[in-house]
Design a protein around this motif. Structure first.
Motif, mmCIF file in Angstrom:
data_model
loop_
_atom_site.group_PDB
_atom_site.id
_atom_site.type_symbol
_atom_site.label_atom_id
_atom_site.label_comp_id
_atom_site.label_asym_id
_atom_site.label_seq_id
_atom_site.Cartn_x
_atom_site.Cartn_y
_atom_site.Cartn_z
ATOM 1 N N THR A 293 -26.105 -56.801 8.128
ATOM 2 C CA THR A 293 -26.279 -58.018 7.316
ATOM 3 C C THR A 293 -27.275 -57.773 6.179
ATOM 4 N N SER A 294 -28.422 -57.174 6.523
ATOM 5 C CA SER A 294 -29.434 -56.941 5.487
ATOM 6 C C SER A 294 -28.947 -55.934 4.452
ATOM 7 N N LEU A 295 -28.234 -54.909 4.893
ATOM 8 C CA LEU A 295 -27.727 -53.888 3.964
ATOM 9 C C LEU A 295 -26.700 -54.480 3.008
ATOM 10 N N LEU A 296 -25.711 -55.202 3.555
ATOM 11 C CA LEU A 296 -24.631 -55.732 2.720
ATOM 12 C C LEU A 296 -25.116 -56.917 1.875
ATOM 13 N N ALA A 297 -26.038 -57.705 2.435
ATOM 14 C CA ALA A 297 -26.566 -58.846 1.671
ATOM 15 C C ALA A 297 -27.323 -58.350 0.441
ATOM 16 N N GLU A 298 -28.035 -57.243 0.614
ATOM 17 C CA GLU A 298 -28.769 -56.646 -0.504
ATOM 18 C C GLU A 298 -27.810 -56.199 -1.606
ATOM 19 N N GLU A 299 -26.665 -55.633 -1.177
ATOM 20 C CA GLU A 299 -25.660 -55.176 -2.146
ATOM 21 C C GLU A 299 -25.021 -56.365 -2.868
ATOM 22 N N ALA A 300 -24.788 -57.461 -2.122
ATOM 23 C CA ALA A 300 -24.109 -58.621 -2.713
ATOM 24 C C ALA A 300 -25.021 -59.373 -3.682
ATOM 25 N N ALA A 301 -26.325 -59.325 -3.423
ATOM 26 C CA ALA A 301 -27.318 -60.008 -4.261
ATOM 27 C C ALA A 301 -26.925 -61.476 -4.470
ATOM 28 N N ASN A 302 -26.814 -61.934 -5.752
ATOM 29 C CA ASN A 302 -26.503 -63.339 -6.029
ATOM 30 C C ASN A 302 -25.040 -63.559 -6.405
ATOM 31 N N ASP A 303 -24.207 -62.575 -6.173
ATOM 32 C CA ASP A 303 -22.780 -62.679 -6.508
ATOM 33 C C ASP A 303 -22.046 -63.374 -5.348
ATOM 34 N N PRO A 304 -21.558 -64.622 -5.534
ATOM 35 C CA PRO A 304 -20.922 -65.360 -4.421
ATOM 36 C C PRO A 304 -19.659 -64.678 -3.895
ATOM 37 N N ILE A 305 -18.887 -64.031 -4.790
ATOM 38 C CA ILE A 305 -17.657 -63.340 -4.349
ATOM 39 C C ILE A 305 -18.021 -62.178 -3.430
ATOM 40 N N LYS A 306 -19.027 -61.389 -3.849
ATOM 41 C CA LYS A 306 -19.452 -60.251 -3.023
ATOM 42 C C LYS A 306 -20.048 -60.738 -1.705
ATOM 43 N N LYS A 307 -20.773 -61.863 -1.773
ATOM 44 C CA LYS A 307 -21.364 -62.405 -0.547
ATOM 45 C C LYS A 307 -20.284 -62.824 0.443
ATOM 46 N N ALA A 308 -19.207 -63.446 -0.062
ATOM 47 C CA ALA A 308 -18.083 -63.852 0.806
ATOM 48 C C ALA A 308 -17.438 -62.629 1.444
ATOM 49 N N ASP A 309 -17.231 -61.568 0.645
ATOM 50 C CA ASP A 309 -16.648 -60.325 1.173
ATOM 51 C C ASP A 309 -17.560 -59.704 2.228
ATOM 52 N N THR A 310 -18.863 -59.769 1.962
ATOM 53 C CA THR A 310 -19.849 -59.226 2.900
ATOM 54 C C THR A 310 -19.766 -59.947 4.248
ATOM 55 N N ILE A 311 -19.722 -61.290 4.193
ATOM 56 C CA ILE A 311 -19.649 -62.075 5.437
ATOM 57 C C ILE A 311 -18.369 -61.753 6.199
ATOM 58 N N ARG A 312 -17.251 -61.648 5.464
ATOM 59 C CA ARG A 312 -15.966 -61.336 6.098
ATOM 60 C C ARG A 312 -16.019 -59.957 6.785
ATOM 61 N N GLU A 313 -16.693 -59.010 6.137
ATOM 62 C CA GLU A 313 -16.796 -57.662 6.718
ATOM 63 C C GLU A 313 -17.652 -57.671 7.977
ATOM 64 N N ILE A 314 -18.724 -58.449 7.951
ATOM 65 C CA ILE A 314 -19.595 -58.537 9.134
ATOM 66 C C ILE A 314 -18.843 -59.183 10.301
ATOM 67 N N VAL A 315 -18.113 -60.264 10.004
ATOM 68 C CA VAL A 315 -17.333 -60.931 11.060
ATOM 69 C C VAL A 315 -16.253 -59.985 11.594
ATOM 70 N N GLY A 316 -15.702 -59.156 10.700
ATOM 71 C CA GLY A 316 -14.718 -58.153 11.127
ATOM 72 C C GLY A 316 -15.307 -57.195 12.150
ATOM 73 N N SER A 317 -16.585 -56.826 11.965
ATOM 74 C CA SER A 317 -17.267 -55.963 12.947
ATOM 75 C C SER A 317 -17.488 -56.704 14.253
ATOM 76 N N ILE A 318 -17.894 -57.974 14.155
ATOM 77 C CA ILE A 318 -18.134 -58.782 15.366
ATOM 78 C C ILE A 318 -16.837 -58.914 16.178
ATOM 79 N N ALA A 319 -15.707 -59.005 15.469
ATOM 80 C CA ALA A 319 -14.402 -59.147 16.150
ATOM 81 C C ALA A 319 -14.061 -57.930 16.997
ATOM 82 N N LYS A 320 -14.694 -56.795 16.713
ATOM 83 C CA LYS A 320 -14.421 -55.561 17.477
ATOM 84 C C LYS A 320 -15.032 -55.616 18.872
#
Length: 659
Positions: free
Chosen positions: A378-405
């Motif tokens: 979360t901290s790594l991807l959130a840092e990459e997404a910064a203030n970009d809402p599109i990147k933040k949405a993709d980041t959250i989706r990727e994290i949830v994808g990991s949780i689904a595993k």
């Protein structure tokens, strides 16, 4: 060939729980030990080891046997290899008789590949320590890396001379075949362009320092070689090619040295390179392995999973490298394991950090900076997404994808809550996203399953009810009784068929003292009963002979005299009831009753039940005969009546009501 006295000493000394404990994390379960199967992919234990009986049983794969059988199954050892491994472990001197030329030729290909690899490891080690180029180039390099002489020797590090065919010629002079040198990848063989009839031979690891790669049991499987020259055309690192004994995706570098520490610490540190492993081991952190020059694979994760459920992945300070390695974390989660991640300061990796810091400092750093995977990602991807809402949405989706595993639902829910708090988003949205991902994965899985079923569709017979083979089960019980209680002296109640004053047949009891094996043998002889199952028949006669000849019955000694197929059969018989202790019934407030039957009662009931079953079979056979009209029908009917009467008497004795 290994002498019989050596084999006997190995069997007497080796402890099955100690040997298997080197490969599988075992936990106490009553008088036994249990763990995850080393032969199948599973998340709940189905593997049982009995220290008392000195046997093991894997209920998920059906395999079982004694300590030698485990090594033959798990490490693919031949019988002599398994004996030699145990002799080395328990410091037993091996006495060998001279082999004939024919026996030497019969050594299988796999063993030949191991022998060539072990010869190469010794050769490269000797070059490192005993030649001028080895000391000047190879040894100097290792010492510059900060490795002590003790560490260099412990890991069997070596050096290949910067000559085209130094190793190959030496191996051929020592009698090793070119075919095996080529199959292990130690030698590269090519057609001579000037003369197609000739072969040109090259050393694969020319001018490289060498890291031997070992199996869990310590056998040399292959090598990793690092070039020391500035040749830009040559690869910096070069591994052995895959062979009959070396599969990159199924090997972890350092696992042989780390396995006991991993089980003891209940955690495994996962690094990238050979030097990372060696430097951390030298610093005093022994529970560390590397993925052997390949991206992390499910097979490698399963090896660790047998020893611990906890992995800490160590990354250097390179952010791009960390991002690329996150796929491996998802693979670990899929196996139901607990993952933590630790990154070192920029410019450091596990090798340099362990080299430049004390053991206490390294351990403190790992403890303070190891993050749960969800916090780290979360901290790594959130840092990459910064203030970009599109990147933040993709980041959250990727994290949830990991949780689904993650297979465990409770863990999934906790991680969703954590993610929601850290990313400032509602839990409801995350749970909905998680449900969508899970539905898609389930639909994909069902679709795949339907396709597979369609591909293998066959015409089905009419459904049949699964029937219990009563005779098989009773014969199995007889073998079990003989194995467990054969030499026990008991008082048995014999049943003698007599006619009472009213002229009715009755069974009168007579007490007799006998050993269990004698009682069973005489009862089966009296009724002319033979075991029908081939394996049981072989075991029965071998048991009777052994029990009759030996004063004391030792299960391990008896198993020592049988082939591995029979040993597997016996372990299945003796461990059958142990599988029920795997289910942790007490946690569900279910308490199985202890057996209270006496041995004599168990023997008598088993033999009586077998008699009743055979009588019923005989009655059925006679009834079939009476369906055809014949003058002998009267005699047959009289025989049926007699058998029915006997069957009733026996069932009365067993307290059974006949319909």
């Amino acid at each position: 060939m290994i002498s019989k006295s050596t084999i006997d000493q190995v069997y007497e000394t080796a402890r099955v729980e100690e040997v298997i404990g080197d490969f599988v994390s075992l936990k106490k379960s009553g008088s036994n030990f249990k763990g995850l199967s080393p032969f199948t992919d599973e998340r709940t234990p189905s593997f049982m080891v009995s220290p008392v009986k000195q046997i093991w049983k894997d209920f998920s794969s059906g395999k079982g046997g004694n300590v030698v059988a485990f090594l033959m199954e798990h490490e693919h050892f031949t019988y002599p290899e398994a004996i030699k491994y145990l002799a080395k472990k328990y410091q037993i001197e091996i006495e060998e008789t001279e082999q004939t030329d024919e026996q030497k030729e019969q050594a299988n290909e796999r063993e030949s590949l191991y022998l060539v690899s072990e010869f190469a490891q010794k050769y490269y080690q000797d070059v490192l320590w005993k030649t001028e180029p080895g000391k000047a180039v190879g040894l100097s390099y290792f010492k510059e890396r900060g490795f002590t002489e003790e560490t260099i020797r412990q890991f069997g590090l070596g050096y290949g001379l910067d000559e085209w065919d130094a190793f190959t010629n030496h191996a051929l002079e020592k009698g090793y075949q070119l075919d095996y040198l080529e199959k292990t990848g130690l030698t590269i063989v090519k057609d001579d362009s000037r003369d197609p009839g000739l072969k040109r031979k090259f050393d694969r690891f020319k001018g490289r320092v060498l890291f031997p790669i070992h199996s869990l049991s310590g056998r040399v499987l292959g090598f990793g070689g690092r070039i020391l020259s500035n040749d830009k055309k040559a690869a910096k690192y070069l591994n052995s090619p895959e062979s009959e004994i070396y599969y990159k995706s199924k090997v972890l570098y350092g696992i042989y040295y780390a396995k006991q520490a991993i089980a003891k610490e209940d955690n495994c540190y996962l690094v990238e390179g050979y030097t990372d492993v060696i430097q951390m081991y030298q610093r005093g952190i022994h529970n560390v392995v590397a993925s052997s020059g390949t991206a992390l694979t499910p097979d490698q994760i399963r090896i660790i999973n047998r020893l611990t459920r906890n992995i800490t992945v160590l990354f250097d300070g390179d952010a791009a490298g960390v991002r690329a390695s996150l796929r491996g974390v998802d693979l670990i989660l899929e196996q139901g394991m607990n993952v933590r991640i630790c990154t070192f300061p920029e410019g450091d990796d596990p090798d340099s950090f362990a080299k430049n810091n004390s053991l206490e400092d390294v351990l403190d750093y790992l403890k303070e900076n190891s993050k749960d995977f969800i916090q780290f990602k979360t901290s790594l991807l959130a840092e990459e997404a910064a203030n970009d809402p599109i990147k933040k949405a993709d980041t959250i989706r990727e994290i949830v994808g990991s949780i689904a595993k993650i297979p465990d639902r409770i863990k999934r829910e906790i991680y969703v809550q954590q993610c929601a708090a850290m990313m400032n988003i509602s839990e409801e949205v995350l749970f909905n996203t998680l449900a969508q991902i899970s539905r898609k994965e389930n639909n994909d899985a069902r679709k795949q399953e339907r396709q597979e079923q369609k591909a293998f569709e066959v015409i089905r017979d009419q459904p049949r009810e699964a029937k219990v083979d009563v005779q098989f089960e009773l014969e199995r019980k007889i073998i079990e009784i003989l194995l467990l209680y054969g030499k026990e002296e008991q008082q048995f109640e014999d049943l003698v068929l007599k006619e009472n004053e009213e002229g009715e047949l009755v069974l009168e009891p007579e007490n007799v003292d006998a050993k269990v094996y004698e009682k069973i043998y005489l009862d089966l002889q009296e009724d002319e009963i033979e075991l029908t199952h081939d394996q049981f028949k072989i075991i029965y006669y071998k048991l009777m002979e052994y029990l009759n000849e030996k004063e004391d019955f030792q299960l391990s000694s008896f198993l020592n005299e049988l082939d591995q197929e029979l040993v597997n059969n016996i372990s299945s018989i003796l461990m059958e009831e142990e599988k029920y202790s795997l289910h942790n019934w007490e946690r569900k407030d279910i308490y199985p009753k202890e057996k209270t039957k006496s041995i004599a009662q168990l023997v008598s009931e088993t033999i009586l039940t077998l008699r009743c079953y055979l009588i019923k079979k005989r009655i059925y056979s006679l009834q079939q005969d009476t369906e055809e009209e014949s003058e002998d029908n009267k005699e047959v009917l009289e025989e049926i009546v007699n058998y029915l009467q006997l069957n009733k008497l026996l069932n009365n004795k067993l307290n059974r009501v006949l319909s």
